[in-house]
Design an enzyme around this catalytic site. Structure first.
Site, PDB file in Angstrom:
ATOM      1  N   ASP A   7     -35.449   1.919  47.592  1.00 52.42           N
ATOM      2  CA  ASP A   7     -35.602   0.767  49.165  1.00 52.42           C
ATOM      3  C   ASP A   7     -34.244   1.253  49.920  1.00 52.42           C
ATOM      4  O   ASP A   7     -33.258   1.457  49.672  1.00 52.42           O
ATOM      5  CB  ASP A   7     -35.268  -0.869  48.876  1.00 52.42           C
ATOM      6  CG  ASP A   7     -36.647  -1.350  50.133  1.00 52.42           C
ATOM      7  OD1 ASP A   7     -37.180  -1.134  50.828  1.00 52.42           O
ATOM      8  OD2 ASP A   7     -35.343  -2.908  50.665  1.00 52.42           O
ATOM      9  N   GLU A   9     -32.805  -0.848  54.082  1.00 49.59           N
ATOM     10  CA  GLU A   9     -32.732  -1.412  55.315  1.00 49.59           C
ATOM     11  C   GLU A   9     -32.859  -0.491  56.495  1.00 49.59           C
ATOM     12  O   GLU A   9     -31.646  -0.112  56.393  1.00 49.59           O
ATOM     13  CB  GLU A   9     -31.789  -2.835  54.627  1.00 49.59           C
ATOM     14  CG  GLU A   9     -32.644  -3.725  53.916  1.00 49.59           C
ATOM     15  CD  GLU A   9     -33.994  -4.146  54.270  1.00 49.59           C
ATOM     16  OE1 GLU A   9     -34.713  -4.378  55.183  1.00 49.59           O
ATOM     17  OE2 GLU A   9     -34.671  -4.239  52.512  1.00 49.59           O
ATOM     18  N   GLU A  52     -34.221  -8.804  65.464  1.00 52.69           N
ATOM     19  CA  GLU A  52     -34.985  -8.570  64.864  1.00 52.69           C
ATOM     20  C   GLU A  52     -35.169  -8.172  63.297  1.00 52.69           C
ATOM     21  O   GLU A  52     -35.459  -8.683  61.551  1.00 52.69           O
ATOM     22  CB  GLU A  52     -36.856  -8.089  65.520  1.00 52.69           C
ATOM     23  CG  GLU A  52     -36.838  -8.946  66.554  1.00 52.69           C
ATOM     24  CD  GLU A  52     -36.555  -8.684  68.046  1.00 52.69           C
ATOM     25  OE1 GLU A  52     -35.203  -7.733  67.473  1.00 52.69           O
ATOM     26  OE2 GLU A  52     -36.416  -8.898  69.085  1.00 52.69           O
ATOM     27  N   HIS A  57     -33.231  -8.679  56.895  1.00 57.18           N
ATOM     28  CA  HIS A  57     -32.330  -8.695  55.358  1.00 57.18           C
ATOM     29  C   HIS A  57     -31.255  -9.347  55.780  1.00 57.18           C
ATOM     30  O   HIS A  57     -30.793  -9.282  54.920  1.00 57.18           O
ATOM     31  CB  HIS A  57     -32.643  -7.126  55.870  1.00 57.18           C
ATOM     32  CG  HIS A  57     -32.481  -6.125  57.056  1.00 57.18           C
ATOM     33  ND1 HIS A  57     -30.650  -6.836  57.442  1.00 57.18           N
ATOM     34  CD2 HIS A  57     -32.626  -5.128  57.884  1.00 57.18           C
ATOM     35  CE1 HIS A  57     -30.877  -5.535  59.285  1.00 57.18           C
ATOM     36  NE2 HIS A  57     -31.973  -5.254  58.654  1.00 57.18           N
ATOM     37  N   HIS A 154     -34.411 -10.278  52.658  1.00 56.98           N
ATOM     38  CA  HIS A 154     -34.896  -8.411  51.865  1.00 56.98           C
ATOM     39  C   HIS A 154     -33.671  -7.994  52.213  1.00 56.98           C
ATOM     40  O   HIS A 154     -32.327  -7.643  52.399  1.00 56.98           O
ATOM     41  CB  HIS A 154     -35.506  -7.447  53.397  1.00 56.98           C
ATOM     42  CG  HIS A 154     -36.670  -7.911  53.256  1.00 56.98           C
ATOM     43  ND1 HIS A 154     -38.484  -7.284  52.375  1.00 56.98           N
ATOM     44  CD2 HIS A 154     -38.016  -8.659  53.744  1.00 56.98           C
ATOM     45  CE1 HIS A 154     -39.414  -7.798  52.961  1.00 56.98           C
ATOM     46  NE2 HIS A 154     -39.070  -8.601  53.417  1.00 56.98           N
ATOM     47  N   ASP A 159     -34.687  -5.290  45.970  1.00 59.17           N
ATOM     48  CA  ASP A 159     -35.968  -4.943  46.192  1.00 59.17           C
ATOM     49  C   ASP A 159     -36.632  -3.604  44.986  1.00 59.17           C
ATOM     50  O   ASP A 159     -37.492  -3.787  45.095  1.00 59.17           O
ATOM     51  CB  ASP A 159     -36.536  -5.093  47.660  1.00 59.17           C
ATOM     52  CG  ASP A 159     -36.753  -5.911  48.440  1.00 59.17           C
ATOM     53  OD1 ASP A 159     -36.428  -7.008  48.038  1.00 59.17           O
ATOM     54  OD2 ASP A 159     -36.658  -5.838  49.695  1.00 59.17           O
TER      55      ASP A 159
END
Length: 235
Positions: A7, A9, A52, A57, A154, A159
């Site tokens: 995963d 970010e 945003e 995260h 997140h 994750d």
């Protein structure tokens, strides 16, 4: 098979607008079992993270200021995923960013992630298994009774660990799990909640039979055989 559940970010949602990867989290599975090997790094994106994205995260520009650049971690990252099958939820998003980073750094040497490893998209898999239903990671955790109560925001490594459990449950297998507690599934029925045991847990204590217990065991088998029965213990 060696699989890497991955995963990322990012600073925003579109690499074509110059957005960059700021966190990578990976867990390794071999033969559908978690090995305990992970890869986790925060990256200075050399640009601002959109507000945003921070709300999703929680990774701030201040936190990333002293982190390494992608060029500094690329070699170790590529070595970790090289030759494996990547397991990613909504793979086009993460792969799009990875391809963008590779092209920026390596030019014609590596243009796409597919030149390094295979990719399995668990979102596409979930849509085939559960058509017409919500198939984001939170919904899948609820559906399969996987505890993600510690997931307030997140995070790439967390994750990835959760997705590993989801993937194994979706495809009919398990990893090192501890069943405890109850939780309601999508249909309202009670399902077991799965809580992962830590990788560094102590081995289970082995309790061996005493000499007296072994003698009683043999006596019982003798009686079974005497009465004309068959004993697998004697084969």
């Amino acid at each position: 098979m060696r699989q890497i559940v991955l995963d990322t970010e990012t600073t925003g949602i579109d690499p074509k607008q110059g957005h960059r990867i700021i966190e990578i989290g990976c867990v390794e599975m071999i033969g559908r079992k978690l090995t305990g090997r992970t890869y986790h790094v925060y990256i200075n994106p050399e640009r601002l993270v959109e507000q945003e994205a921070i709300e999703v995260h929680g990774i701030t520009n201040e936190y990333l200021a002293d982190k390494p650049l992608f060029s500094h971690i690329a070699k170790d990252f590529i070595e970790f995923i090289d030759g494996a099958e990547l397991v990613i939820h909504n793979a086009p998003f993460d792969i799009g960013f990875m391809d963008h980073e590779f092209r920026r750094l390596l030019g014609n040497q590596i243009k796409e992630t597919s030149q390094i490893c295979a990719v399995l998209d668990t979102l596409d898999l979930a849509r085939k298994i559960h058509p017409g239903q919500k198939n984001n990671l939170d919904a899948l955790c609820k559906r399969y009774g996987i505890d993600n109560s510690h997931r307030e925001k997140h995070g790439a490594l967390l994750d990835s660990e959760i997705l590993a459990d989801v993937y194994l449950m979706m495809t009919g297998g398990q990893t090192d799990l501890n069943l405890s507690g109850k939780s309601s599934g999508d249909s309202g029925s009670q399902v077991e909640v799965i809580r992962r045991l830590p990788f560094d847990r102590k081995p289970l204590k082995v309790v061996k039979a005493t000499a007296d217990e072994l003698e009683q065991h043999e006596s019982r088998i003798d009686l079974v055989v005497k009465e004309g029965g068959a004993s697998l213990w004697r084969h």
